[in-house]
Design a protein around this motif. Structure first.
Motif, PDB file in Angstrom:
ATOM      1  N   LEU A  84      -8.231   7.952  -7.094  1.00 18.44           N
ATOM      2  CA  LEU A  84      -9.542   7.767  -6.480  1.00 18.44           C
ATOM      3  C   LEU A  84     -10.095   9.078  -5.922  1.00 18.44           C
ATOM      4  O   LEU A  84     -11.299   9.327  -5.991  1.00 18.44           O
ATOM      5  CB  LEU A  84      -9.489   6.704  -5.388  1.00 18.44           C
ATOM      6  CG  LEU A  84      -9.292   5.258  -5.851  1.00 18.44           C
ATOM      7  CD1 LEU A  84      -9.239   4.320  -4.655  1.00 18.44           C
ATOM      8  CD2 LEU A  84     -10.369   4.823  -6.819  1.00 18.44           C
ATOM      9  N   GLN A  85      -9.220   9.919  -5.399  1.00 15.96           N
ATOM     10  CA  GLN A  85      -9.661  11.225  -4.899  1.00 15.96           C
ATOM     11  C   GLN A  85     -10.233  12.071  -6.036  1.00 15.96           C
ATOM     12  O   GLN A  85     -11.252  12.750  -5.885  1.00 15.96           O
ATOM     13  CB  GLN A  85      -8.502  11.967  -4.211  1.00 15.96           C
ATOM     14  CG  GLN A  85      -8.044  11.320  -2.924  1.00 15.96           C
ATOM     15  CD  GLN A  85      -9.152  11.188  -1.909  1.00 15.96           C
ATOM     16  OE1 GLN A  85      -9.955  12.093  -1.707  1.00 15.96           O
ATOM     17  NE2 GLN A  85      -9.234  10.042  -1.251  1.00 15.96           N
ATOM     18  N   ALA A 138       0.617   2.423  -5.618  1.00 13.14           N
ATOM     19  CA  ALA A 138      -0.536   2.442  -4.720  1.00 13.14           C
ATOM     20  C   ALA A 138      -0.905   3.878  -4.353  1.00 13.14           C
ATOM     21  O   ALA A 138      -2.093   4.231  -4.307  1.00 13.14           O
ATOM     22  CB  ALA A 138      -0.247   1.632  -3.462  1.00 13.14           C
ATOM     23  N   LYS A 139       0.081   4.707  -4.146  1.00  8.74           N
ATOM     24  CA  LYS A 139      -0.185   6.106  -3.811  1.00  8.74           C
ATOM     25  C   LYS A 139      -0.805   6.837  -5.007  1.00  8.74           C
ATOM     26  O   LYS A 139      -1.703   7.665  -4.843  1.00  8.74           O
ATOM     27  CB  LYS A 139       1.091   6.787  -3.336  1.00  8.74           C
ATOM     28  CG  LYS A 139       1.532   6.287  -1.969  1.00  8.74           C
ATOM     29  CD  LYS A 139       2.806   6.922  -1.506  1.00  8.74           C
ATOM     30  CE  LYS A 139       3.182   6.358  -0.137  1.00  8.74           C
ATOM     31  NZ  LYS A 139       4.403   6.921   0.395  1.00  8.74           N
ATOM     32  N   SER A 165     -11.752  -2.783   2.463  1.00  6.55           N
ATOM     33  CA  SER A 165     -11.166  -2.041   1.344  1.00  6.55           C
ATOM     34  C   SER A 165     -10.691  -0.699   1.884  1.00  6.55           C
ATOM     35  O   SER A 165     -11.007  -0.321   3.015  1.00  6.55           O
ATOM     36  CB  SER A 165     -12.175  -1.866   0.202  1.00  6.55           C
ATOM     37  OG  SER A 165     -13.353  -1.256   0.650  1.00  6.55           O
ATOM     38  N   ALA A 166      -9.935   0.003   1.074  1.00  3.82           N
ATOM     39  CA  ALA A 166      -9.362   1.278   1.493  1.00  3.82           C
ATOM     40  C   ALA A 166     -10.459   2.316   1.714  1.00  3.82           C
ATOM     41  O   ALA A 166     -11.524   2.261   1.091  1.00  3.82           O
ATOM     42  CB  ALA A 166      -8.381   1.771   0.433  1.00  3.82           C
ATOM     43  N   TYR A 220      -2.655   5.408  -7.281  1.00  4.17           N
ATOM     44  CA  TYR A 220      -4.022   4.881  -7.335  1.00  4.17           C
ATOM     45  C   TYR A 220      -4.920   5.630  -6.355  1.00  4.17           C
ATOM     46  O   TYR A 220      -6.027   6.038  -6.703  1.00  4.17           O
ATOM     47  CB  TYR A 220      -3.996   3.380  -7.032  1.00  4.17           C
ATOM     48  CG  TYR A 220      -5.355   2.748  -6.871  1.00  4.17           C
ATOM     49  CD1 TYR A 220      -6.225   2.634  -7.953  1.00  4.17           C
ATOM     50  CD2 TYR A 220      -5.771   2.250  -5.643  1.00  4.17           C
ATOM     51  CE1 TYR A 220      -7.482   2.044  -7.805  1.00  4.17           C
ATOM     52  CE2 TYR A 220      -7.008   1.662  -5.491  1.00  4.17           C
ATOM     53  CZ  TYR A 220      -7.864   1.562  -6.572  1.00  4.17           C
ATOM     54  OH  TYR A 220      -9.098   0.984  -6.411  1.00  4.17           O
ATOM     55  N   GLN A 221      -4.439   5.828  -5.130  1.00  4.06           N
ATOM     56  CA  GLN A 221      -5.236   6.535  -4.122  1.00  4.06           C
ATOM     57  C   GLN A 221      -5.504   7.976  -4.549  1.00  4.06           C
ATOM     58  O   GLN A 221      -6.611   8.491  -4.361  1.00  4.06           O
ATOM     59  CB  GLN A 221      -4.529   6.502  -2.762  1.00  4.06           C
ATOM     60  CG  GLN A 221      -4.430   5.120  -2.147  1.00  4.06           C
ATOM     61  CD  GLN A 221      -5.778   4.475  -1.927  1.00  4.06           C
ATOM     62  OE1 GLN A 221      -6.750   5.120  -1.566  1.00  4.06           O
ATOM     63  NE2 GLN A 221      -5.864   3.174  -2.184  1.00  4.06           N
ATOM     64  N   GLU A 252       0.810  -1.223   0.000  1.00  9.29           N
ATOM     65  CA  GLU A 252       0.000   0.000   0.000  1.00  9.29           C
ATOM     66  C   GLU A 252       0.841   1.268   0.000  1.00  9.29           C
ATOM     67  O   GLU A 252       0.320   2.348  -0.258  1.00  9.29           O
ATOM     68  CB  GLU A 252      -0.948   0.012   1.201  1.00  9.29           C
ATOM     69  CG  GLU A 252      -2.066  -0.999   1.093  1.00  9.29           C
ATOM     70  CD  GLU A 252      -2.959  -0.767  -0.111  1.00  9.29           C
ATOM     71  OE1 GLU A 252      -3.530   0.328  -0.228  1.00  9.29           O
ATOM     72  OE2 GLU A 252      -3.080  -1.684  -0.946  1.00  9.29           O
ATOM     73  N   ASN A 253       2.113   1.158   0.287  1.00 14.70           N
ATOM     74  CA  ASN A 253       2.986   2.332   0.323  1.00 14.70           C
ATOM     75  C   ASN A 253       3.900   2.440  -0.890  1.00 14.70           C
ATOM     76  O   ASN A 253       4.830   3.238  -0.885  1.00 14.70           O
ATOM     77  CB  ASN A 253       3.792   2.338   1.626  1.00 14.70           C
ATOM     78  CG  ASN A 253       2.902   2.697   2.800  1.00 14.70           C
ATOM     79  OD1 ASN A 253       2.260   3.735   2.792  1.00 14.70           O
ATOM     80  ND2 ASN A 253       2.832   1.819   3.779  1.00 14.70           N
ATOM     81  N   SER A 279     -10.550   5.344   0.731  1.00 11.55           N
ATOM     82  CA  SER A 279     -10.844   6.076  -0.506  1.00 11.55           C
ATOM     83  C   SER A 279     -11.792   5.283  -1.404  1.00 11.55           C
ATOM     84  O   SER A 279     -12.648   5.863  -2.076  1.00 11.55           O
ATOM     85  CB  SER A 279      -9.563   6.433  -1.247  1.00 11.55           C
ATOM     86  OG  SER A 279      -8.777   5.290  -1.451  1.00 11.55           O
ATOM     87  N   GLU A 280     -11.672   3.955  -1.416  1.00  8.98           N
ATOM     88  CA  GLU A 280     -12.592   3.128  -2.188  1.00  8.98           C
ATOM     89  C   GLU A 280     -13.990   3.176  -1.572  1.00  8.98           C
ATOM     90  O   GLU A 280     -14.994   3.239  -2.282  1.00  8.98           O
ATOM     91  CB  GLU A 280     -12.080   1.689  -2.264  1.00  8.98           C
ATOM     92  CG  GLU A 280     -10.811   1.564  -3.099  1.00  8.98           C
ATOM     93  CD  GLU A 280     -10.136   0.206  -2.977  1.00  8.98           C
ATOM     94  OE1 GLU A 280     -10.470  -0.560  -2.047  1.00  8.98           O
ATOM     95  OE2 GLU A 280      -9.265  -0.076  -3.809  1.00  8.98           O
TER      96      GLU A 280
END
Length: 186
Positions: free
Chosen positions: A37-38, A30-31, A144-145, A33-34, A25-26, A147-148
């Motif tokens: 999502l924002q 992955a960052k 899930s995260a 992707y996050q 996730e780090n 943000s998801e």
């Protein structure tokens, strides 16, 4: 089967799995992707602000088609998405019908009082909004995260807006007095 130490091995394994997950996730990917999502969340909020049930339905259709093509990795997920797509087709047809006041009025008399709420038929559009909101709520229960989950919450909010706007169209088609906007947002 050896039972001694089995629980200790399991505990060590789930701790190791968590470390690998946290490491994954780090990563820069992955960052990225996050962050994406924002941006998607912002677009979904803008979409809901337009308050157009047709546009919200189309966005859900595109989302479900994309989920089916790319994310659906279990029969349970596929068996949830396919009926949702069918319901969207039915809801779209109902959305077109409600704009023809005479035709919708004739269709509305075929609904029993049990299939009405506040004098409005629980037709295909409203049934889709209800069942798809339940689908999204069930997905929020999964791990899930954040943000998801925010994306899922916004999709639910957009469905609520679409349903409220649709109910206004129903009232108009049936010649019922419009309710105050705040009554519909409860």
């Amino acid at each position: 089967m050896e039972r001694i130490g089995l629980l200790d091995r399991y505990i060590a394994k789930i701790a190791s799995d968590w470390e690998a997950f946290d490491q994954k996730e780090n990563t820069p990917e992955a960052k990225e992707y996050q962050a994406g999502l924002q941006s998607t969340l912002k677009v979904l909020k803008d979409l809901g602000a337009v308050r157009d049930p047709r546009l919200i339905l189309l966005a859900e259709k595109v989302t479900l088609q994309q989920e089916l093509a790319t994310y659906a990795n279990a029969p349970e997920m596929i068996n949830s998405i396919k009926p949702a797509l069918q319901q969207i087709a039915e809801a779209s047809a109902t959305l077109q019908l409600v704009r023809d006041h005479n035709a919708y009025t004739q269709a509305a008399v075929t609904y029993s009082s049990k299939r009405k709420q506040a004098g409005l038929p629980l037709d295909a559009f409203r049934e889709f909004a209800k069942s798809h909101t339940a689908r999204l709520t069930n997905r929020l229960k999964a791990s899930s995260a954040v943000s998801e989950k925010n994306i899922l919450r916004q999709r639910k909010e957009n469905l609520k807006v679409a349903n409220q706007m649709y109910m206004l169209l129903q009232r108009e088609a049936l010649g019922l007095a419009p309710e105050a906007e705040q009554e519909l947002t409860r």
